[in-house]
Each structure stands twice: as C-alpha cells, then as structure tokens.
Scaffold this motif. Sequence first.
Motif, PDB file in Angstrom:
ATOM      1  N   UNK A   1      18.663 150.688  64.067  1.00 63.20           N
ATOM      2  CA  UNK A   1      18.724 149.990  62.618  1.00 63.20           C
ATOM      3  C   UNK A   1      20.086 150.103  61.928  1.00 63.20           C
ATOM      4  N   UNK A   2      21.055 151.194  61.985  1.00 60.92           N
ATOM      5  CA  UNK A   2      21.998 151.222  61.472  1.00 60.92           C
ATOM      6  C   UNK A   2      23.271 150.237  61.970  1.00 60.92           C
ATOM      7  N   UNK A   3      23.180 150.272  63.175  1.00 60.24           N
ATOM      8  CA  UNK A   3      23.787 149.020  63.897  1.00 60.24           C
ATOM      9  C   UNK A   3      23.435 147.623  63.216  1.00 60.24           C
ATOM     10  N   UNK A   4      22.211 147.472  63.192  1.00 56.91           N
ATOM     11  CA  UNK A   4      21.708 145.766  62.704  1.00 56.91           C
ATOM     12  C   UNK A   4      22.252 145.888  61.221  1.00 56.91           C
ATOM     13  N   UNK A   5      22.248 146.869  60.690  1.00 56.30           N
ATOM     14  CA  UNK A   5      22.439 146.736  59.093  1.00 56.30           C
ATOM     15  C   UNK A   5      23.991 146.485  59.103  1.00 56.30           C
ATOM     16  N   UNK A   6      24.994 147.276  59.701  1.00 54.30           N
ATOM     17  CA  UNK A   6      26.597 147.322  59.660  1.00 54.30           C
ATOM     18  C   UNK A   6      26.652 145.590  60.240  1.00 54.30           C
ATOM     19  N   UNK A   7      26.051 145.304  61.397  1.00 56.57           N
ATOM     20  CA  UNK A   7      26.238 143.933  61.731  1.00 56.57           C
ATOM     21  C   UNK A   7      26.120 143.185  60.569  1.00 56.57           C
ATOM     22  N   UNK A   8      25.107 143.051  60.176  1.00 57.23           N
ATOM     23  CA  UNK A   8      24.517 141.967  58.968  1.00 57.23           C
ATOM     24  C   UNK A   8      25.771 142.199  57.950  1.00 57.23           C
ATOM     25  N   UNK A   9      26.248 143.324  57.432  1.00 55.77           N
ATOM     26  CA  UNK A   9      27.189 143.622  56.657  1.00 55.77           C
ATOM     27  C   UNK A   9      28.723 142.896  57.104  1.00 55.77           C
ATOM     28  N   UNK A  10      29.219 143.002  58.259  1.00 57.14           N
ATOM     29  CA  UNK A  10      30.310 142.533  58.956  1.00 57.14           C
ATOM     30  C   UNK A  10      30.101 140.953  58.823  1.00 57.14           C
ATOM     31  N   UNK A  11      29.055 140.516  59.543  1.00 52.34           N
ATOM     32  CA  UNK A  11      28.996 139.065  59.734  1.00 52.34           C
ATOM     33  C   UNK A  11      28.648 138.348  58.559  1.00 52.34           C
ATOM     34  N   UNK A  12      27.841 138.761  57.501  1.00 54.19           N
ATOM     35  CA  UNK A  12      27.175 138.051  56.499  1.00 54.19           C
ATOM     36  C   UNK A  12      28.064 138.187  55.318  1.00 54.19           C
TER      37      UNK A  12
END
Length: 139
Positions: free
Chosen positions: A95-106
């Motif tokens: 979940x943290x990975x997905x949240x961090x990915x969202x922040x970096x990408x979006x």
Amino acid sequence: MSVPSRGEADSTPSWLRLLEFARFGAVGASSTILYLTLYGGGILVGLPFAVAALAAFVLSAVWGYLLHDRWTFRTKDPTRGGLTRWLILQGAVMGLNILALWALVSQLHIDRFLAQVILLPLLPLTTYLLSRRRVFGAA
C-alpha cells in the motif's frame, strides 16, 4: 544465530546482521521468482489477472514467511500470529509503495517505470527493519 525475543538486548555483531540481511534478500528474490512463476502460470491457465495476482501473492508471501522464520531470522517455530503479522506487513508495504508511486507519477510527473526504480531500494530495507522488529521479534 537466533533473534532475541522482544525486550532482550540485541548484541548481534554488525557482520552477522549483514549476513542476515543478505539471507533476507535471497529469500525475497526467491519469493519474487515464485510470485512471477505462479502469476504467469495462473494467466496461462486462464485465470483473471487479479485472481492470479492475489493467489501468487498469498502463496509467495507464505513461502517467504516460512523461509524467513527458519533461515533468515532463525526463530524456533513459525506461528499463526507471526504469519498474520507478516501478511499485514506485506500488505502495508504494498500500500505504501502504491501511494508513493501515485505521488511520484501523478504529482511529480515522473515516469511510471522510473518511479518504481526510485522506490525499489526502500522496499526491502523497510520490510527488513519492520520484519525484524515486528514480525520475528528482534529488538
């Protein structure tokens, strides 16, 4: 080398801790290979990708827990509580990975693949530290 139980001081020499971390990485690599094999096999037999991914995740996570319990951290016996904590940790890190990915990408507009490459070194280290303290009972 066995991991001290909660509350005991951890006087593990740093070179033994480094070997422990190397074992952690080897188990992680084997779990990743197992996950990809199971996921690919599920897709080949016609499972929907989400079902294949979930089944592969659960089976590879159980595999990883058992190897970490016996080989990485060398605890006495695997427990249901330990497995439950391990699965919760795995889900939280995902979940943290997905949240961090969202922040970096979006938010920062970093390429999706590059974003995961940036985060990749943090995942095993975070998982190791939390596993050592919260799952397998080290101080």
